[in-house]
Design a protein around this motif. Structure first.
Motif, short mmCIF file in Angstrom:
data_model
loop_
_atom_site.label_atom_id
_atom_site.label_comp_id
_atom_site.label_asym_id
_atom_site.label_seq_id
_atom_site.Cartn_x
_atom_site.Cartn_y
_atom_site.Cartn_z
N LEU A 43 2.45 -0.75 -9.86
CA LEU A 43 1.05 -0.37 -10.02
C LEU A 43 0.90 1.15 -10.05
O LEU A 43 0.16 1.70 -10.88
CB LEU A 43 0.21 -0.96 -8.89
CG LEU A 43 -1.27 -0.58 -8.89
CD1 LEU A 43 -1.95 -1.11 -10.15
CD2 LEU A 43 -1.97 -1.10 -7.64
N GLN A 44 1.61 1.83 -9.16
CA GLN A 44 1.52 3.30 -9.16
C GLN A 44 2.07 3.89 -10.45
O GLN A 44 1.51 4.85 -11.00
CB GLN A 44 2.29 3.88 -7.96
CG GLN A 44 2.17 5.38 -7.87
CD GLN A 44 2.83 5.95 -6.64
OE1 GLN A 44 3.29 7.07 -6.66
NE2 GLN A 44 2.87 5.20 -5.54
N ARG A 45 3.16 3.32 -10.96
CA ARG A 45 3.71 3.81 -12.23
C ARG A 45 2.73 3.62 -13.38
O ARG A 45 2.57 4.50 -14.24
CB ARG A 45 5.03 3.09 -12.53
CG ARG A 45 6.16 3.47 -11.59
CD ARG A 45 7.41 2.65 -11.90
NE ARG A 45 8.46 2.89 -10.94
CZ ARG A 45 9.35 3.88 -11.03
NH1 ARG A 45 9.31 4.71 -12.06
NH2 ARG A 45 10.28 4.02 -10.10
N ARG A 46 2.06 2.48 -13.41
CA ARG A 46 1.08 2.24 -14.47
C ARG A 46 -0.09 3.22 -14.35
O ARG A 46 -0.59 3.73 -15.36
CB ARG A 46 0.58 0.80 -14.41
CG ARG A 46 1.60 -0.22 -14.89
CD ARG A 46 0.92 -1.55 -15.22
NE ARG A 46 0.26 -2.12 -14.05
CZ ARG A 46 0.83 -2.93 -13.19
NH1 ARG A 46 2.11 -3.27 -13.34
NH2 ARG A 46 0.16 -3.42 -12.17
N GLY B 94 9.39 -7.76 -2.75
CA GLY B 94 8.48 -8.03 -3.86
C GLY B 94 7.17 -7.27 -3.74
O GLY B 94 6.63 -6.76 -4.74
N ALA B 95 6.64 -7.17 -2.50
CA ALA B 95 5.40 -6.41 -2.29
C ALA B 95 5.61 -4.94 -2.62
O ALA B 95 4.75 -4.29 -3.24
CB ALA B 95 4.93 -6.58 -0.84
N PHE B 96 6.77 -4.40 -2.25
CA PHE B 96 7.05 -2.98 -2.54
C PHE B 96 7.18 -2.76 -4.05
O PHE B 96 6.63 -1.80 -4.61
CB PHE B 96 8.33 -2.55 -1.83
CG PHE B 96 8.64 -1.10 -2.02
CD1 PHE B 96 8.11 -0.15 -1.17
CD2 PHE B 96 9.46 -0.68 -3.06
CE1 PHE B 96 8.39 1.19 -1.34
CE2 PHE B 96 9.75 0.66 -3.24
CZ PHE B 96 9.21 1.60 -2.39
N VAL B 97 7.89 -3.66 -4.73
CA VAL B 97 8.07 -3.52 -6.19
C VAL B 97 6.72 -3.62 -6.90
O VAL B 97 6.43 -2.86 -7.84
CB VAL B 97 9.05 -4.58 -6.70
CG1 VAL B 97 9.07 -4.59 -8.23
CG2 VAL B 97 10.44 -4.31 -6.16
N LEU B 98 5.87 -4.55 -6.46
CA LEU B 98 4.55 -4.71 -7.08
C LEU B 98 3.71 -3.44 -6.91
O LEU B 98 3.08 -2.96 -7.86
CB LEU B 98 3.84 -5.91 -6.45
CG LEU B 98 2.47 -6.25 -7.03
CD1 LEU B 98 2.59 -6.63 -8.50
CD2 LEU B 98 1.82 -7.38 -6.22
N GLY B 99 3.70 -2.88 -5.71
CA GLY B 99 2.94 -1.64 -5.48
C GLY B 99 3.51 -0.47 -6.27
O GLY B 99 2.76 0.35 -6.82
N THR C 181 0.82 -1.21 0.00
CA THR C 181 0.00 0.00 0.00
C THR C 181 0.85 1.25 0.00
O THR C 181 0.56 2.23 -0.70
CB THR C 181 -0.94 -0.01 1.22
OG1 THR C 181 -1.73 -1.19 1.19
CG2 THR C 181 -1.85 1.20 1.21
N VAL C 182 1.94 1.25 0.81
CA VAL C 182 2.83 2.42 0.83
C VAL C 182 3.44 2.64 -0.55
O VAL C 182 3.52 3.77 -1.04
CB VAL C 182 3.92 2.23 1.90
CG1 VAL C 182 5.02 3.28 1.75
CG2 VAL C 182 3.31 2.31 3.29
N ALA C 183 3.86 1.57 -1.20
CA ALA C 183 4.47 1.71 -2.52
C ALA C 183 3.45 2.15 -3.57
O ALA C 183 3.80 2.88 -4.51
CB ALA C 183 5.10 0.38 -2.95
N ALA C 184 2.18 1.73 -3.43
CA ALA C 184 1.17 2.02 -4.45
C ALA C 184 0.48 3.36 -4.25
O ALA C 184 -0.01 3.94 -5.23
CB ALA C 184 0.11 0.90 -4.46
N HIS C 185 0.46 3.89 -3.03
CA HIS C 185 -0.36 5.08 -2.75
C HIS C 185 0.42 6.25 -2.18
O HIS C 185 -0.21 7.24 -1.79
CB HIS C 185 -1.50 4.70 -1.79
CG HIS C 185 -2.47 3.71 -2.37
ND1 HIS C 185 -3.44 4.06 -3.29
CD2 HIS C 185 -2.60 2.37 -2.19
CE1 HIS C 185 -4.14 3.00 -3.63
NE2 HIS C 185 -3.65 1.94 -2.97
#
Length: 397
Positions: free
Chosen positions: A156-159, A148-153, A100-104
């Motif tokens: 997602l934010q980049r997309r 991996g969770a951070f990279v995935l988030g 969530t931190v990585a995505a938002h």
């Protein structure tokens, strides 16, 4: 089909989706604690305090979108305590919080969070290795899963950012295209306006010369005067044809072309206006039209009826009867609109642009209009106009 409907509902209700997620993670954390292996000295038997800590790792996920960094801190603190007291725990909450931190989040806040979270994760793993609650393999797996969770988030934010930028570029391109099209239309209209000016100026100048020649020769040379008048008539016809052509181009470039090409309303179409008014209107005609009514008179009286019915809908309140009376006489025509609404109590509301417009229209065709409350209650509008033709209408006829 039902699955897609559920997914759309979850996307449109993010808080409810996060609450459901927190409930599922809570169940997984409690299940990992009570259903895992508890043999050996390194694993503490599950109890109430361990269960409360397991709940504390998952409940903050309800607010993960609103305050992702605070939720990550709360989840890490609860899991650190679980690890420190050697309870079994699933680690799912920390992975979701990291994602969530990585995505938002972005910018300085996320950079600061990384500077704090990475050492905290190292300390967390080191503490687990020190007390023997995790093995080296588990430590490596935890670090890889967290990364991996951070990279995935982050991906997602980049997309999402790329999609938003693409949408913005598309909107900007569309706005630019509309502006270019509008500018081209304005340029074309300016060109047509110049052409219209040239047509009118040339034709009128030529007609003035021909009319002067006819006036000077009408007494001494009637044949020459007749020729000049014929030339004058031909010039006028050519000018009218050219004006129609230019105005046709203007109308063709207007989105309201169908409305402009429709016949002008007149007293003959008042019945249609009354039928569409949505009021209890009674139409009365007195006398018979004395031949063809000039178009300016018919249009002006039609607009008076239209404005009066509009004012009745807006200001008269609940009306039981509206009367529209058209009176024809040999040299004039009059319309009268009366209602049994609020009358004098709304005098200040209707004495505005509508009344001014009525008077201006009637003045243009030599008529007059009177507006005011009726003595017995309600409101009345009366307009009358002479039936003589204007010079322009006579020429058209």
């Amino acid at each position: 089909m039902h699955r897609l409907r559920h997914l759309r509902w979850l996307r449109s209700h993010p808080r409810a989706a996060d609450a459901i997620l927190a409930g599922l993670v809570t169940g997984a954390s409690i299940g990992a604690m009570w259903g895992g292996s508890h043999h050996g000295d390194n694993v503490r038997q599950p109890n109430v305090w361990g269960t409360l800590l397991a709940i504390a790792t998952a409940v903050p996920l309800i607010w993960r979108r609103r305050s992702p960094i605070a939720v990550l801190a709360a989840v890490f603190a609860a899991e650190f305590l679980l690890e420190g007291f050697n309870y079994n725990e699933s680690g799912m909450a920390s992975l979701i919080a990291t994602y969530t931190v990585a995505a938002h989040t972005s910018g300085p806040r996320r950079d600061l969070t990384l500077r704090i979270a990475v050492p905290a994760l190292g300390a967390f793993v080191a503490a687990g290795l020190a007390v023997g609650s995790i093995s080296y393999g588990e430590a490596i797996t935890s670090v890889l899963f967290t990364a991996g969770a951070f990279v995935l988030g982050d991906n997602l934010q980049r997309r999402r950012r790329a999609a938003a930028e693409a949408t913005e570029r598309a909107e900007h391109t569309e706005r630019a295209r509309e502006l270019v099209a509008q500018q081209r239309m304005l340029d074309e209209r300016s060109r047509i306006a110049r052409e219209l000016h040239d047509v009118v100026a040339h034709s009128v100048s030529l007609m003035i010369i021909q009319a002067g020649a006819a006036r000077r020769s009408i007494a001494t040379s009637p044949a020459q005067a007749e020729t000049a008048l014929k030339d004058l008539e031909a010039t006028g016809r050519d000018a009218m044809a050219e004006l129609r052509r230019v105005l046709g181009v203007l109308r063709a470039s207007d989105p309201d072309d169908e409305l402009q090409l429709a016949p002008q309303p007149s007293l003959a179409t008042v019945r249609t206006l009354i039928d569409d008014a949505g009021l209890p209107v009674e139409l009365t005609e007195i006398g018979t039209p004395p031949g063809e009514i000039p178009s300016s008179v018919g249009l002006s009286l039609y607009r008076v009826v239209q404005e009066a019915l509009t004012n009745i809908r807006k200001h008269a309140g609940a009306v039981r009867r509206v009367g529209v009376q058209i009176t024809y006489s040999p040299d004039s025509v009059a319309v009268q609109i009366v209602d049994d609404g609020r009358g004098a109590t709304v005098a200040t509301n209707v004495a505005g642009h509508g009344l001014v417009g009525m008077r201006e229209r009637m003045a243009l065709c030599g008529g007059s209009v009177t507006v005011g409350p009726r003595p017995g209650g309600g409101w009345q509008v009366r307009a009358a106009a002479p039936l003589h033709r204007t010079p322009l209408e006579s020429a058209r006829a």
